[in-house]
Design a protein around this motif. Structure first.
Motif, PDB file in Angstrom:
ATOM      1  N   LYS A  97       0.719  -1.172  -0.078  1.00  0.00           N
ATOM      2  CA  LYS A  97      -0.058   0.015   0.079  1.00  0.00           C
ATOM      3  C   LYS A  97       0.922   1.318   0.183  1.00  0.00           C
ATOM      4  O   LYS A  97       1.875   1.241   0.750  1.00  0.00           O
ATOM      5  N   VAL A  98       0.364   2.277  -0.797  1.00  0.00           N
ATOM      6  CA  VAL A  98       1.201   3.487  -0.953  1.00  0.00           C
ATOM      7  C   VAL A  98       0.494   4.591  -0.275  1.00  0.00           C
ATOM      8  O   VAL A  98      -0.830   4.733  -0.623  1.00  0.00           O
ATOM      9  N   HIS A  99       1.151   5.469   0.462  1.00  0.00           N
ATOM     10  CA  HIS A  99       0.457   6.802   0.872  1.00  0.00           C
ATOM     11  C   HIS A  99       1.380   7.822   0.474  1.00  0.00           C
ATOM     12  O   HIS A  99       2.285   7.850   0.676  1.00  0.00           O
ATOM     13  N   THR A 100       0.690   9.114   0.049  1.00  0.00           N
ATOM     14  CA  THR A 100       1.448  10.068   0.026  1.00  0.00           C
ATOM     15  C   THR A 100       1.020  11.417   0.572  1.00  0.00           C
ATOM     16  O   THR A 100      -0.319  11.440   0.928  1.00  0.00           O
ATOM     17  N   ASP A 101       1.732  12.138   1.110  1.00  0.00           N
ATOM     18  CA  ASP A 101       1.359  13.242   1.903  1.00  0.00           C
ATOM     19  C   ASP A 101       1.520  14.612   1.038  1.00  0.00           C
ATOM     20  O   ASP A 101       2.960  15.002   0.962  1.00  0.00           O
ATOM     21  N   THR A 102       0.603  15.046   0.525  1.00  0.00           N
ATOM     22  CA  THR A 102       0.641  16.265  -0.259  1.00  0.00           C
ATOM     23  C   THR A 102       1.114  17.588   0.317  1.00  0.00           C
ATOM     24  O   THR A 102       1.630  18.580  -0.022  1.00  0.00           O
ATOM     25  N   GLN A 103       0.863  17.631   1.957  1.00  0.00           N
ATOM     26  CA  GLN A 103       1.414  18.840   2.648  1.00  0.00           C
ATOM     27  C   GLN A 103       3.213  18.768   2.806  1.00  0.00           C
ATOM     28  O   GLN A 103       3.735  19.842   2.719  1.00  0.00           O
ATOM     29  N   ARG A 104       3.547  17.634   2.631  1.00  0.00           N
ATOM     30  CA  ARG A 104       5.081  17.480   2.666  1.00  0.00           C
ATOM     31  C   ARG A 104       5.790  17.707   1.250  1.00  0.00           C
ATOM     32  O   ARG A 104       6.745  17.939   1.099  1.00  0.00           O
ATOM     33  N   CYS A 105       4.999  17.318   0.391  1.00  0.00           N
ATOM     34  CA  CYS A 105       5.677  17.001  -1.080  1.00  0.00           C
ATOM     35  C   CYS A 105       5.943  18.464  -1.623  1.00  0.00           C
ATOM     36  O   CYS A 105       5.348  19.570  -1.329  1.00  0.00           O
ATOM     37  N   VAL A 106       7.177  18.544  -2.079  1.00  0.00           N
ATOM     38  CA  VAL A 106       7.682  19.957  -2.416  1.00  0.00           C
ATOM     39  C   VAL A 106       7.836  19.937  -4.230  1.00  0.00           C
ATOM     40  O   VAL A 106       8.301  20.781  -4.551  1.00  0.00           O
ATOM     41  N   GLY A 107       7.149  18.832  -4.597  1.00  0.00           N
ATOM     42  CA  GLY A 107       6.781  19.040  -6.153  1.00  0.00           C
ATOM     43  C   GLY A 107       8.184  18.780  -7.047  1.00  0.00           C
ATOM     44  O   GLY A 107       8.072  19.132  -7.915  1.00  0.00           O
ATOM     45  N   ALA A 108       9.153  17.940  -6.409  1.00  0.00           N
ATOM     46  CA  ALA A 108      10.339  17.533  -7.077  1.00  0.00           C
ATOM     47  C   ALA A 108      10.264  16.641  -8.352  1.00  0.00           C
ATOM     48  O   ALA A 108      10.925  16.680  -9.076  1.00  0.00           O
ATOM     49  N   GLU A 118      -1.167  19.390 -12.229  1.00  0.00           N
ATOM     50  CA  GLU A 118      -0.779  20.440 -13.110  1.00  0.00           C
ATOM     51  C   GLU A 118      -0.837  21.670 -12.441  1.00  0.00           C
ATOM     52  O   GLU A 118      -0.422  22.675 -12.960  1.00  0.00           O
ATOM     53  N   GLU A 119      -1.515  22.063 -11.397  1.00  0.00           N
ATOM     54  CA  GLU A 119      -1.568  23.361 -10.740  1.00  0.00           C
ATOM     55  C   GLU A 119      -0.493  23.615  -9.885  1.00  0.00           C
ATOM     56  O   GLU A 119       0.118  24.803 -10.153  1.00  0.00           O
ATOM     57  N   ASP A 120       0.073  22.764  -9.001  1.00  0.00           N
ATOM     58  CA  ASP A 120       1.270  23.175  -8.190  1.00  0.00           C
ATOM     59  C   ASP A 120       2.028  22.185  -8.206  1.00  0.00           C
ATOM     60  O   ASP A 120       3.428  22.328  -7.351  1.00  0.00           O
ATOM     61  N   GLY A 121       2.043  21.034  -8.976  1.00  0.00           N
ATOM     62  CA  GLY A 121       3.302  20.143  -9.090  1.00  0.00           C
ATOM     63  C   GLY A 121       3.366  19.032  -7.925  1.00  0.00           C
ATOM     64  O   GLY A 121       4.077  18.146  -7.968  1.00  0.00           O
ATOM     65  N   THR A 122       2.429  19.195  -7.118  1.00  0.00           N
ATOM     66  CA  THR A 122       2.298  18.192  -5.895  1.00  0.00           C
ATOM     67  C   THR A 122       1.848  16.853  -6.497  1.00  0.00           C
ATOM     68  O   THR A 122       1.216  16.876  -7.420  1.00  0.00           O
ATOM     69  N   VAL A 123       2.496  15.782  -5.662  1.00  0.00           N
ATOM     70  CA  VAL A 123       2.213  14.521  -6.113  1.00  0.00           C
ATOM     71  C   VAL A 123       0.628  14.124  -6.330  1.00  0.00           C
ATOM     72  O   VAL A 123      -0.180  14.653  -5.359  1.00  0.00           O
ATOM     73  N   VAL A 124       0.406  13.373  -7.155  1.00  0.00           N
ATOM     74  CA  VAL A 124      -1.122  12.775  -7.525  1.00  0.00           C
ATOM     75  C   VAL A 124      -0.928  11.359  -7.412  1.00  0.00           C
ATOM     76  O   VAL A 124      -0.251  10.734  -8.132  1.00  0.00           O
ATOM     77  N   LEU A 125      -1.439  10.487  -6.535  1.00  0.00           N
ATOM     78  CA  LEU A 125      -1.237   9.172  -6.250  1.00  0.00           C
ATOM     79  C   LEU A 125      -2.181   8.470  -7.541  1.00  0.00           C
ATOM     80  O   LEU A 125      -3.479   8.322  -7.112  1.00  0.00           O
ATOM     81  N   LEU A 126      -1.942   7.719  -8.197  1.00  0.00           N
ATOM     82  CA  LEU A 126      -2.627   6.896  -9.344  1.00  0.00           C
ATOM     83  C   LEU A 126      -3.015   5.850  -8.952  1.00  0.00           C
ATOM     84  O   LEU A 126      -4.067   5.263  -9.223  1.00  0.00           O
TER      85      LEU A 126
END
Ligand code: SF4
Length: 66
Positions: free
Chosen positions: A2-13, A28-36
């Motif tokens: 299982k994968v979890h992403t935290d968009t609050q921590r993501c810096v869009g690298a 596309e708006e801010d470059g933060t991660v989108v978990l597919l």
């Protein structure tokens, strides 16, 4: 797995989307991660774990269930 992403921590690298585009994309708006795919197939395990290591902000966490 299982994968979890935290968009609050993501810096869009974008390392995650470059490493496993089947699982991670970027907004596309801010470059933060989108978990597919929150439960990727086992065959992607190594790549997902590489993305977890490469993420500079620690925004990706992977829970292995085997
Ligand atoms: S590698 Fe980490 S910081 Fe970069 S876009 Fe992905 S989750 Fe965000």
């Amino acid at each position: 797995m299982k994968v979890h992403t935290d968009t609050q921590r993501c810096v869009g690298a974008g390392m995650c989307a470059l490493t496993v585009p089947e699982v991670f994309d970027q907004s596309e708006e801010d470059g933060t991660v989108v978990l597919l795919d929150a439960e990727p197939p086992a065959g992607q395990r190594a790549a997902v774990q590489r993305a977890e290591r490469l993420c500079p902000s620690g925004a990706i966490s992977v829970l292995l269930d085997d």
